[in-house]
Write an enzyme that holds these catalytic residues in place. Structure first.
Site, PDB file in Angstrom:
ATOM      1  N   ARG A  51      42.219  36.097  45.290  1.00 55.46           N
ATOM      2  CA  ARG A  51      40.828  36.216  45.733  1.00 55.46           C
ATOM      3  C   ARG A  51      39.878  35.716  44.644  1.00 55.46           C
ATOM      4  O   ARG A  51      38.950  34.992  44.913  1.00 55.46           O
ATOM      5  CB  ARG A  51      40.513  37.682  46.074  1.00 55.46           C
ATOM      6  CG  ARG A  51      41.192  38.175  47.346  1.00 55.46           C
ATOM      7  CD  ARG A  51      40.662  39.555  47.708  1.00 55.46           C
ATOM      8  NE  ARG A  51      41.195  40.026  48.980  1.00 55.46           N
ATOM      9  CZ  ARG A  51      42.226  40.844  49.083  1.00 55.46           C
ATOM     10  NH1 ARG A  51      42.826  41.290  47.993  1.00 55.46           N
ATOM     11  NH2 ARG A  51      42.661  41.239  50.265  1.00 55.46           N
ATOM     12  N   ASP A  53      37.263  37.217  41.594  1.00 60.26           N
ATOM     13  CA  ASP A  53      35.961  37.855  41.747  1.00 60.26           C
ATOM     14  C   ASP A  53      34.824  36.850  41.560  1.00 60.26           C
ATOM     15  O   ASP A  53      35.026  35.739  41.089  1.00 60.26           O
ATOM     16  CB  ASP A  53      35.804  38.976  40.716  1.00 60.26           C
ATOM     17  CG  ASP A  53      36.816  40.092  40.910  1.00 60.26           C
ATOM     18  OD1 ASP A  53      37.337  40.226  42.034  1.00 60.26           O
ATOM     19  OD2 ASP A  53      37.077  40.821  39.942  1.00 60.26           O
ATOM     20  N   ARG A 200      39.866  42.174  33.196  1.00 62.29           N
ATOM     21  CA  ARG A 200      38.582  42.431  32.547  1.00 62.29           C
ATOM     22  C   ARG A 200      38.552  43.822  31.904  1.00 62.29           C
ATOM     23  O   ARG A 200      37.932  44.017  30.850  1.00 62.29           O
ATOM     24  CB  ARG A 200      37.451  42.279  33.564  1.00 62.29           C
ATOM     25  CG  ARG A 200      37.258  40.837  34.009  1.00 62.29           C
ATOM     26  CD  ARG A 200      36.483  40.724  35.308  1.00 62.29           C
ATOM     27  NE  ARG A 200      35.162  41.349  35.214  1.00 62.29           N
ATOM     28  CZ  ARG A 200      34.358  41.504  36.269  1.00 62.29           C
ATOM     29  NH1 ARG A 200      34.737  41.080  37.476  1.00 62.29           N
ATOM     30  NH2 ARG A 200      33.180  42.072  36.116  1.00 62.29           N
TER      31      ARG A 200
END
Length: 247
Positions: A51, A53, A200
């Site tokens: 996907r 972000d 992250r």
């Protein structure tokens, strides 16, 4: 019907991630429109390997698409690169087996997170690297990072709403390293899969270790308890790159 396996790169700063959305522009939408225009058909569906972000970049992102066209692969690459905006580029194209799926056939992925460690901001790296105006303790970060290698429950390294998207928060990290070259710190991490915001959060946690705000014991406790509070801050998407997909 052909099944094309395509690798692309993109600067994700202008996009709300890869996956198509109703209220924001995404990489998938732009790709599908360009592909439809190239083949002179309604935009077909492309299936991405991840996907990604909003704001995240990709150096080698894979997608597949089923097309009813005899266009040669080199013509596909040239044609798509003519139609795509300058922040998306097709790197390669090949015919794949009918069963190939960019996401479900992936055996692993590698991400890179870039951290600019000079006191002054570099305006030319805006949206391309996270600005951290301190000198990190690379040795301490690597010692803590080594604790993450192997199969673990990474619930503590996942954004809360992301846990409802998956059946399990157990993942296997193959390798993780932190290096410093001049004013750029690079976190490189590979594994069989990653949770929502996981890289992250790992990057933010290792910076907390560098600052003395987290310890190696905190890392172990986070893995055992799943307590998000034992990890570090979630760093911005600016410095994150999907570096490679393994098949």
């Amino acid at each position: 019907m052909r099944n094309l396996k395509v690798f692309i790169s993109y600067n994700g700063a202008a996009y709300h991630g890869f996956q198509r959305q109703d209220n924001a522009i995404t990489v998938q939408e732009v790709l599908e429109k360009a592909l439809g225009k190239l083949l002179k058909i309604p935009p077909p569906t492309v299936y991405g390997c991840s996907r990604t972000d909003a704001g995240v970049h990709a150096r080698r992102f894979c997608f597949n698409a089923h097309i009813d066209s005899s266009i040669p692969c080199d013509g596909f690459v040239k044609g798509m690169n003519t139609l795509l905006p300058r922040d998306i580029a097709v790197l390669s194209c090949e015919d794949a087996d009918e069963e190939f799926h960019a996401r479900y056939c992936a055996k692993g992925k590698e991400y890179v997170y870039l951290i600019r460690t000079k006191p002054q901001r570099d305006v030319f790296l805006q949206n391309l690297a996270y600005h951290y105006p301190y000198k990190p303790d690379i040795a301490a970060m690597n010692r803590a990072a080594h604790l993450l290698v192997g199969e673990h429950d990474f619930a503590a390294f996942c954004r809360a709403e992301g846990k409802s998207r998956v059946k399990s928060t157990v993942r296997t990290i193959y390798d993780i390293s932190v290096t410093q070259r001049e004013d750029m710190c690079e976190l490189r991490i590979s594994g069989n899969g990653f949770l929502y915001n996981m890289v992250r959060i790992v990057a933010g946690t290792l910076l907390y270790v560098s600052e003395g705000r987290r310890t190696e014991d905190d890392i172990m406790d986070a893995l055992e308890s799943g307590n998000r509070a034992l990890g570090g801050v979630t760093l911005p998407p600016d410095g994150l790159y999907l570096n490679e997909v393994f098949y």
